[in-house]
Design an enzyme around this catalytic site. Sequence first.
Site: not given
Lengths: 271, 649, 256
Positions: B41, B44-45, B267, B285, B338, B433, B443, B449
């Site tokens: 993967g 980001l991570a 969401h 958003s 949310r 994630e 979350r 992020l």
Amino acid sequence: MKGFFKSSIGKKVIMSVSGLFLILFLLFHLCMNLVVVFSPCAYNEVCAFLGSNWYAVAGTMVLAAGFLLHIIYAFVLTVQNRKARGKDRYDSQNLPKDVEFASKNMLVLGIIIACGLLTHFGQFWAKMMFAELAGCEGLQFGPTQGAQWINYYFHDCGGLSIALTIVYLVWFAALWLHLNHGFWSAFHTVGLSNSLWIPRLKCIAKWFSTIICAGFAFIVIWAAAGAIDTKTPCCPKGKPEVHNQCQSGHHGDKPCDKPCQGEKPCQNQGK
Amino acid sequence: MAQLDSKIPEGDLKDKWTNYKEHQHLVNPANKRKIDIIVVGTGLAGASAAASLAEMGFKVKAFCYQDSPRRAHSIAAQGGINAAKNYPNDGDSVYRLFYDTIKGGDYRAREANVYRLAEVSNLIIDQCVAQGVPFAREYGGLLANRSFGGALVSRTFYARGQTGQQLLLGAYSALSRQIGLGNVEMHSRTEMMDLVIIDGRCRGIVTRNLITGEVSSHFAHCVILATGGYGNVYFLSTNAMGSNGSAAMKAYRKGAYFANPCMVQIHPTCIPQHGDYQSKLTLMSESLRNDGRIWVPKKKEDAEALRKGLKKASDIPDEDRYFYLEERYPAFGNLVPRDVASRNAKERCDAGFGVNSTGNAVFLDFKYAIERLGKNVVEQRYGNLFQMYQKITDTDPYKEPMMIYPAIHYTMGGIWVDYELSTTIPGLFAAGEANFSDHGANRLGASALMQGLADGYFVLPYTVQEYLADQFNVKRINPKENAEFQKAEKEVKDYIDKLMKINGKHSVDHFHKELGKVMWNDVGMARSKESLEDAIKKIQTLRAEFWKDVKIPGSKDGLNVELEKANRVADFLELGELIARDALHRNESCGGHFRVESQEEGEAKRDDDNFMYVGAWEYKGENQAPELHKEPLNYQFIKVQKRNYKTGK
Amino acid sequence: MAEGHKSLNLTLKVWRQAGRNAQGQFKEYTVKDISTEASFLEMMDILNEQLIETADPDGPVAFDHDCREGICGMCSLFINGRAHGPDDDITTCQLHMRKFNDGDKITIEPWRSGGFPIIKDLMVDRSAYDKIMQAGGFVSVSTGGVPDANAIPIPKPDADEAMDAAACIGCGACAATCKNGSAMLFVSAKVSQLALLPQGKAEAAKRAKAMVAKMDELGFGNCTNTGACELECPKSVSISHIARLNREFLKANVKD
């Protein structure tokens, strides 16, 4: 700078700089040609001045080198670009309308311009600068009689003159398109552009190419219309235009500075 | 039942991470070169971990299924990234970020991990700025911040509406640099098919090249899974089409525990579904709820007329509009968290007041904001979003209200990891994630992020080293000459053959859509014992059908998108059941998990006495019930409270 | 919205190519009852379902896609002669069927550019862009040991312009559209972004040279400033960044 001229941007810089140089030359050429509108004799003087002098010859060599570089690199880049495009072509491609026609067809326009240039060389350069250098004789006009040559091609040759006028106008149209893109593009390629200046440069390019091409076109039309007066003799060098004496009429003993009736003065050859 | 050891270091909350780093074992630079690390993967991570570990001197092999590491779905995050910089001087601190995250997570996250997350959050911003991430700035040249849901301070850093993209490109550039230097071997368009466990330690992976179809193996001293969330179990989600839970499921089957799978975030502001052919949902958003008012008609006949297209929203007078969030939650109004906003939208639609052709949408109306602020201000704040909405729906939100509906967005659950981000398999780590660690049951915005980059840049480089400190003398294994690797490879090939041989009648998507329907209806926003038990049965049936009746055209050699999907859906069919099981066992409502049996005056009711633990599931074999392990959560530094959005206190 | 929602029957002329070196050709398919609300890729999904259902010998059409919200840069189709289809400032996945009319014949081709060899059908290999990035599309900082984020103020206009450039999604529409197969817009976006920021200035010269050298080595064409890339770029990256790249490259070469 190692490898600079081998890089894609380096090659483009060569196109850009040689192009800018040619643009400057066009400006100079136009200024020179415009003289014929005001005074054919003065124009012939300019032709004489830019004849077979060493500086004129040197200038021509540099100019030729500029042209050659521009043309050679145009082909080199085009070959590379076609290769980069790959073998397979799109079945259909509809570029947005905003893509300038000229920008997509610079090579074609360039080839038209080069053809026009060859014609132009044959007509003028070969018979003027080259003839003078080579010492050719027996041509209709002498190497410095630029105005006569212009008149000859665009006015005196009947049908051929009309055809030549049209060819020249097409040539200028191609030049207009080529310049339109080439002008701002040259600045862009050397990095002298940004989001603010791109529209400005494009605007300047339009004005510049219009002035250049309209100027040349005007001269050709002017000549075609027979407005260049090559009948009137030019005044001998170094002599003032003032008539010392009337050949006819009555002015007494004083020299007159106006021609007498029925007499044509010679043209001023410039100061 | 084995006790889960979360390996939380001793000491005060503030000192734990410092103590850990100060006392951990290190690997000598010369030995780092002898150590291979696999990162699966490149979001980001993954990208940040791969780059950071390569910078340290380890030899890294990175894998992603996309054509380039830059395409990982982290790129789609819009809002921003939180950090406790306190640049605006509004009272933020590491503790406050930690506190907000724990509270937002409804007290189901591990204190020590979350505190560490808050602690390193500031370093992330420094790092990203140094990489050239173009964060938004004030005219003075310093960084700008904005506020986000669930917090009373402005701590969110952002790059227009593309923060995820910019952060990912930052990590990708760091990764690219290491690839260029030869420290990272990048394998794109490659899918991890299985893990290789040798003597109880994870020693590599088996992969399938998605272009050639070649199955091969790769050795490493340790493996990091940074493979994202599993929201696509629900078929329709805001995840990318390729986002999947397969790596996590392969790890689960090899012995890694799967924690809190039922913790899924829904969401509230997504563009509603418009047809059966729909492939994914698009998020709008959350910031829209600052100025938009959410409503449905008061009268059923109005709702019906809207659904048939006989009326427009603007035809309904204000007195016939039901601003249900404002009326039900006066203190927070449209800005409730949310999960609350989502559940209420579902409740209204289920009651027959939904407003689009499918009856599954509510209005988000900017008429009032335009009246109050003027169109210009609204355009400045939300212009991009309005444009995006108009491109997708062909409706002008300045004139007609937007229609929104909740959608699956993020999965808080994931592979169980300890404080070191190590799974229950030694040598296998999980980050971002893909792990369950930091968000508890819900979350907060702009925290995903932060967590991905915290894990990759600032946690794994330490904890992985601790693990590797005694591994440098383990010789590199050539997979071609190793029986375990060969066995794993053969299993993968057999598995692929098994899939290809089914040659049934229905496409992979058919099963995926069916699974999605079950998951959404029965394991979605409102879950009951009956719906969950029903779902488990349906999923089991569907799974059996899949293995009998799926049709995968083409061959296993070479590119075969249907085969890729089949492999993922096969895992989703198992994961779906696991989610339902977890949801069934957790007979309380907390965060994103809402059990209809557990409510108080219509609101979610947490049961701290019985469920204040992480539920980690252990795989027990095909078609066997998994075993639950509990990691109790001991809140030592924070007072556990009840969330209340009605009175504001 | 629901009103104005229509169904389309379409003929699709799709490029089919079994593999990188295989001979490709167009094949025609018809799809029926496509909702104008559907996205273009959803229409492609329907086509593929159909091809699986009818056991088409060529199988489903391979095409790249992932996020389906216009940011990952993976989708890449040339539709009716335009990169990302007949709408501006969007990617293929954001294109909706309402842009088409009932009975239309839609030509769907892969990116065709020397730099992007076809893998299968409509799927191309864009790894060249990654290689260019690996040559210098970064600031050489390692994790840790960096100054505080607010230690270097950056003028807002510079940060904004850097962000404009950084919006590039690496989809390849620029090189695919360019008649010269030039990747200059892509390269310039990264060079320009980092040249605008103080963090990137330290190695700006090295970066410009390295990325241009790699771009040339990979066989991309030369920019002739047609500006087609900018017009087809789904993120409207401006060619003014190409001017900055040219400037940076010249500066870098003049210096040594």
